[in-house]
Each structure stands twice: as C-alpha cells, then as structure tokens.
Motif scaffolding. Structure first.
Motif, PDB file in Angstrom:
ATOM      1  N   CYS A   1      29.061  15.495   2.026  1.00 44.29           N
ATOM      2  CA  CYS A   1      28.115  14.160   1.881  1.00 44.29           C
ATOM      3  C   CYS A   1      27.037  14.346   2.740  1.00 44.29           C
ATOM      4  O   CYS A   1      27.065  14.951   3.942  1.00 44.29           O
ATOM      5  CB  CYS A   1      28.942  12.976   1.762  1.00 44.29           C
ATOM      6  SG  CYS A   1      29.888  12.650   3.341  1.00 44.29           S
TER       7      CYS A   1
ATOM      8  N   ALA B   1      33.905  22.440   0.742  1.00 41.39           N
ATOM      9  CA  ALA B   1      32.610  21.829   0.397  1.00 41.39           C
ATOM     10  C   ALA B   1      31.482  22.311   1.367  1.00 41.39           C
ATOM     11  O   ALA B   1      30.311  22.560   0.933  1.00 41.39           O
ATOM     12  CB  ALA B   1      32.853  20.388   0.650  1.00 41.39           C
TER      13      ALA B   1
ATOM     14  N   GLU C   1      35.893  11.230  -0.468  1.00 40.85           N
ATOM     15  CA  GLU C   1      34.584  10.639  -0.727  1.00 40.85           C
ATOM     16  C   GLU C   1      33.389  11.555   0.092  1.00 40.85           C
ATOM     17  O   GLU C   1      32.253  11.508  -0.082  1.00 40.85           O
ATOM     18  CB  GLU C   1      34.405   9.102  -0.458  1.00 40.85           C
ATOM     19  CG  GLU C   1      35.041   8.256  -1.134  1.00 40.85           C
ATOM     20  CD  GLU C   1      34.992   6.828  -0.697  1.00 40.85           C
ATOM     21  OE1 GLU C   1      34.382   6.494   0.444  1.00 40.85           O
ATOM     22  OE2 GLU C   1      35.649   6.031  -1.477  1.00 40.85           O
ATOM     23  N   ASP C   2      33.831  12.219   1.299  1.00 39.07           N
ATOM     24  CA  ASP C   2      33.180  13.228   1.910  1.00 39.07           C
ATOM     25  C   ASP C   2      32.654  14.214   1.278  1.00 39.07           C
ATOM     26  O   ASP C   2      32.084  15.100   1.649  1.00 39.07           O
ATOM     27  CB  ASP C   2      33.952  13.533   3.110  1.00 39.07           C
ATOM     28  CG  ASP C   2      34.369  12.134   4.116  1.00 39.07           C
ATOM     29  OD1 ASP C   2      33.444  11.123   3.723  1.00 39.07           O
ATOM     30  OD2 ASP C   2      34.988  12.354   5.121  1.00 39.07           O
TER      31      ASP C   2
ATOM     32  N   ASN D   1      28.594  21.132  -0.192  1.00 39.19           N
ATOM     33  CA  ASN D   1      28.777  19.830  -0.854  1.00 39.19           C
ATOM     34  C   ASN D   1      29.469  18.945  -0.186  1.00 39.19           C
ATOM     35  O   ASN D   1      30.162  18.078  -0.925  1.00 39.19           O
ATOM     36  CB  ASN D   1      29.697  20.292  -2.157  1.00 39.19           C
ATOM     37  CG  ASN D   1      29.152  21.222  -3.151  1.00 39.19           C
ATOM     38  OD1 ASN D   1      28.368  21.092  -3.518  1.00 39.19           O
ATOM     39  ND2 ASN D   1      30.057  22.249  -3.604  1.00 39.19           N
TER      40      ASN D   1
ATOM     41  N   ILE E   1      31.066  16.076  -2.224  1.00 44.37           N
ATOM     42  CA  ILE E   1      30.395  15.752  -3.350  1.00 44.37           C
ATOM     43  C   ILE E   1      30.872  16.598  -4.736  1.00 44.37           C
ATOM     44  O   ILE E   1      31.195  17.913  -4.443  1.00 44.37           O
ATOM     45  CB  ILE E   1      28.740  16.179  -3.352  1.00 44.37           C
ATOM     46  CG1 ILE E   1      28.220  15.274  -2.176  1.00 44.37           C
ATOM     47  CG2 ILE E   1      28.062  15.975  -4.648  1.00 44.37           C
ATOM     48  CD1 ILE E   1      26.821  15.656  -1.867  1.00 44.37           C
ATOM     49  N   GLY E   2      31.301  16.117  -5.790  1.00 41.97           N
ATOM     50  CA  GLY E   2      31.799  16.896  -6.775  1.00 41.97           C
ATOM     51  C   GLY E   2      33.162  16.979  -6.708  1.00 41.97           C
ATOM     52  O   GLY E   2      33.531  16.209  -6.050  1.00 41.97           O
TER      53      GLY E   2
END
Length: 262
Positions: A82, A75, A54-55, A80, A57-58
């Motif tokens: 969070c 990320a 969940e940390d 990306n 995005i995408g």
C-alpha cells in the motif's frame, strides 16, 4: 555533513512537547549543516499501526493462513504494497541517517512507531534470512534513538527500580542513544541545556562509531546461530560477556548500549 540525507521518524501528539522541540532542533541544525531532512510525523500522518492484510493491494497468496512477512515480501517484489508503506520505504532507502524521536512508553517506542517498524521494515526490503544484522541490507546506514523518559536517570540504573537502561535498549539500536531524562520534571533552564547538548552532539553525529555488536560471522547457522566454539573460548577468561544481549552468563558489560563503539 553536506549532501547527507536524514529521516526523522517522529512520534508525539503535541507540538508543544519537549520531543517536538528536540525534533525541531534536529531539523534546524542538520538543515543548516547542509543535510536534506525529511520528517515522518506519525500522529499527524495518522499512520496505521497495525500490520494487516490491508497493507497489500490485491489478492494474497494464502488468505486462509495469512502470514504477514511472507505476503508482504511477495507484495514488495510485485509492487503491491500500500501507498503509505511504499512512501516510507522510499524515505528510508534514500536516508543516510535515521533518527527515531519519541517518548518512551512502557520501556519501548510508542505503538504508532512500533507499527512503523512492523509495516515498513518488510521481509525482502529491509532484511532477508541471509542478510541481517552486520550483513544486512542497511548495513551502511546509521540509525539512533532520541527519546524522553518519564523517570529519573537513577531509576534506570543497574540498581534502579526500572532496571538497567542498557538492557532495555539492547535490541533497538545502532548509534548510542540521545536520552533526555525526565524533562517534564526539571526546570525550563535544564531543558534548554538538554537541547544545547543535543545540538552539540549533532555536529559530529554522522561520524560517530556505532555501538559494539557481535559480528554475524561469529555465529554458526548450522547450530541455530549460536556463538562458534572458538569465539566462546576466546572470551571464557574475560570478566564481562561480549554484549548485553550476548553475555555468556557473565556480568553484563557496563554501558554497553549507551556509549559509542570503539
């Protein structure tokens, strides 16, 4: 300390606690000295402690075999991560000094603070396999622990039931710690004396020498980052090892994690 930036990562549930008083004393004193102080109040923020997909995005690179370090590195490179992680990384990037203020739980930081470390100090952003320890990305920053214990100081001695505090603190530090020994078991006057000692120390905090650690270039990456033979030989005849964590099978150096380096 004018124009210096300080980040206080704070973990306590109660605004009436001694930890809150220590945090407030640091904010007040350091601000009066011209520092810019930010506080990450982790409980008030309801900061998520668990490091999960969940940390990010995408989409992730490999959802079937999710590896947190590699996925968060990608990320971070792609912007990306969070929002809460990126905000804490912003604060950390700007800070000259980071103070972790907390009650010691089970010989370490509270879970919510450990989650901050796990999630914010991502691979790529905070370290790489080539840049770590004395050669790390944050080598010019200073960090310290300021914490309370539930046990008396004598219980954390070399002969105490909890074991040597130097060993407990070995992997966590840069500057020598500020330890408030069992404030809940002493009179209010003694707690006031503790806070005055903290204010006195803060006057020269950013000028303190870090604790003594063995430089990265003393280790050979080709042999699993073991001490180089010539370094080992240099200390063969000495009474104590290099540090608490790297003691060469000798007696542990006294107060190695409690006093500033020289």
């Amino acid at each position: 300390m004018p124009s210096k930036k300080v980040l206080i990562v704070y973990a306590h549930q109660s605004s009436g606690s001694f930890n809150a008083a220590a945090k407030d004393a640091a904010v007040e004193f350091l601000t009066a000295q011209g520092c810019t102080v930010e506080v990450s109040d982790l409980y008030a923020m309801k900061f998520k402690a668990t490091a999960t997909a969940e940390d990010i995005i995408g989409d992730v690179k490999n959802a079937d075999h999710f590896r947190y370090a590699e996925e968060t590195k990608l990320a971070w490179e792609g912007g990306n991560l969070c929002a809460d992680i990126m905000e804490e990384q912003r604060k950390l990037t700007q800070a000259d000094l980071i103070i972790f203020q907390f009650p010691m739980y089970w010989f370490t930081v509270p879970a919510i603070m450990k989650g901050w470390m796990d999630r914010v100090l991502t691979l790529g952003y905070a370290f790489t396999h080539e840049k770590r320890y004395s050669q790390g990305i944050f080598k010019d920053k200073k960090a310290m622990l300021s914490f309370t214990t539930g046990s008396q100081e004598s219980m954390f001695s070399a002969n105490g039931i909890n074991g040597d505090m130097n060993v407990t603190l070995w992997p966590l530090q840069v500057l020598a710690p500020q330890i408030f020994w069992a404030p809940s078991h002493v009179p209010a006057e003694a707690r006031g004396t503790m806070l005055e000692g903290w204010r006195t120390r803060m006057q020269g905090l950013l000028g303190e020498n870090p604790l003594t650690f063995t430089p990265s270039d003393c280790f050979d990456g080709k042999t699993g980052y073991q001490l180089k033979p010539e370094v080992h030989a240099k200390h063969a005849g000495k009474e104590f090892g290099l540090t608490v964590g790297i003691h060469l099978g000798k007696a542990l150096p006294p107060n190695n994690q409690m006093k500033a380096g020289v």
